[in-house]
Enzyme design. Structure first.
Site, PDB file in Angstrom:
ATOM      1  N   SER A  12       0.801  -1.224   0.000  1.00 51.94           N
ATOM      2  CA  SER A  12       0.000   0.000   0.000  1.00 51.94           C
ATOM      3  C   SER A  12       0.834   1.276   0.000  1.00 51.94           C
ATOM      4  CB  SER A  12      -0.946   0.013   1.213  1.00 51.94           C
ATOM      5  OG  SER A  12      -0.215  -0.011   2.430  1.00 51.94           O
ATOM      6  N   SER A 132      14.729  -7.169   4.920  1.00 46.57           N
ATOM      7  CA  SER A 132      15.254  -7.016   6.270  1.00 46.57           C
ATOM      8  C   SER A 132      15.545  -5.535   6.486  1.00 46.57           C
ATOM      9  CB  SER A 132      16.501  -7.870   6.452  1.00 46.57           C
ATOM     10  OG  SER A 132      17.042  -7.744   7.745  1.00 46.57           O
ATOM     11  N   TYR A 146      12.231  -3.967  17.609  1.00 50.58           N
ATOM     12  CA  TYR A 146      12.330  -3.897  16.148  1.00 50.58           C
ATOM     13  C   TYR A 146      13.599  -4.597  15.658  1.00 50.58           C
ATOM     14  CZ  TYR A 146      13.250  -2.124  11.481  1.00 50.58           C
ATOM     15  OH  TYR A 146      13.553  -2.044  10.149  1.00 50.58           O
ATOM     16  N   LYS A 150      14.380  -7.984  13.067  1.00 51.53           N
ATOM     17  CA  LYS A 150      15.195  -7.975  11.862  1.00 51.53           C
ATOM     18  C   LYS A 150      16.401  -8.905  11.990  1.00 51.53           C
ATOM     19  CE  LYS A 150      12.580  -5.380   9.432  1.00 51.53           C
ATOM     20  NZ  LYS A 150      11.830  -5.966   8.291  1.00 51.53           N
TER      21      LYS A 150
END
Length: 270
Positions: A12, A132, A146, A150
């Site tokens: 999106s 990533s 976060y 990753k």
């Protein structure tokens, strides 16, 4: 020539949107999916097939893959781009939010990979591109959850690459540096919200200032540089740092001892 079919999540906006456009231009029959399907009208106008998919809902992912295979009989490329950054101190971020970040950034990616693999294996070919981040190799204060997602994507992808090599499926890790998308605004908002009135409030302001410098300056890149790299990986390497500064940051992390890198990060985010 055999039709080539691609699926891009997080379509999106930002990297996902540009990747879908570039794949369509390169001749792929391209599907772009996201929760906010109303924001993908421009992609639909460009010939990309769009529909809603939530990577935290198994039925949504299963139905989406079934639709593509039913319509075309194959999936050649999966771009696992859906993800977000939720920042804040480990002490103050609700554990439910931490779980949600893993659900989106790691388990959604992994489940969608599971769903496409039987079809790629039957074809004897395929490519999985996992978005990533340089944040999968280094770290920041107030970004523990976060960065943990990753780091997980990196390890997952490295193992998967060797696992799938005998079956003709390539796994590619793309590690963007600072990219100008709405990602940084979402991360900054969560950072300030979870830190307000806590012992981490001042530190959060330092991280927010660094975000502003990194993502709103000429040191950042537009999302199209990532999209172009994804489309051009005809003979893929294992991983691609992408965007201004990405290679330099990863090189510094590789050569600096932990304490020295800690000191650099602390100065940058103070």
């Amino acid at each position: 020539m055999t039709e080539r079919v691609a699926l891009v999540t997080g379509g999106s906006s930002g990297i996902g949107e540009r990747t879908a456009v570039r794949l369509q231009e390169a001749g792929f029959t391209t599907y772009a999916v996201a929760r906010r399907v109303e924001r993908m009208q421009a992609l639909a106008d460009a010939g990309v097939t769009t529909y809603a998919m939530d990577v935290t809902e198994d039925a949504s992912m299963t139905d989406g893959v079934t639709r593509i295979v039913g319509e075309h009989g194959r999936i050649d490329v999966l771009v696992n781009n859906a993800g977000y950054g939720s920042y804040g101190a480990v002490e103050t971020v609700p554990i439910d939010e931490a779980r949600r970040q893993f659900d989106v950034n790691v388990f959604g990616l992994a489940r969608l990979t599971q769903l496409v693999l039987p079809h790629m294996r039957a074809q004897g070919s395929g490519r999985i591109v996992n978005i990533s981040s340089i944040g999968g190799k280094f770290y920041e204060p107030l970004g523990a959850w976060y960065h943990a997602t990753k780091f997980a994507v990196e390890g997952f992808s490295d193992s998967l690459r060797i696992e799938l090599a005998p079956h003709g499926t390539h796994v590619v890790i793309v590690e963007p540096g600072p990219i100008r998308t709405e990602w940084s605004d979402i991360a900054a908002d969560s950072l300030l919200e979870t830190s307000r009135g806590t012992a981490y409030e001042e530190q959060a302001e330092g991280v927010r200032r660094r975000f502003d410098k990194s993502y709103r300056s000429m040191s950042s890149s537009g999302p199209d540089v990532v999209a172009q790299k994804i489309v051009k990986t005809s003979r893929p390497k294992a991983r691609y740092p992408v965007g201004r500064g990405a290679g330099s940051i990863l090189a510094a992390r590789k050569v600096l001892p932990d304490r020295a890198f800690d000191a650099v990060v602390s100065r940058l985010y103070s």
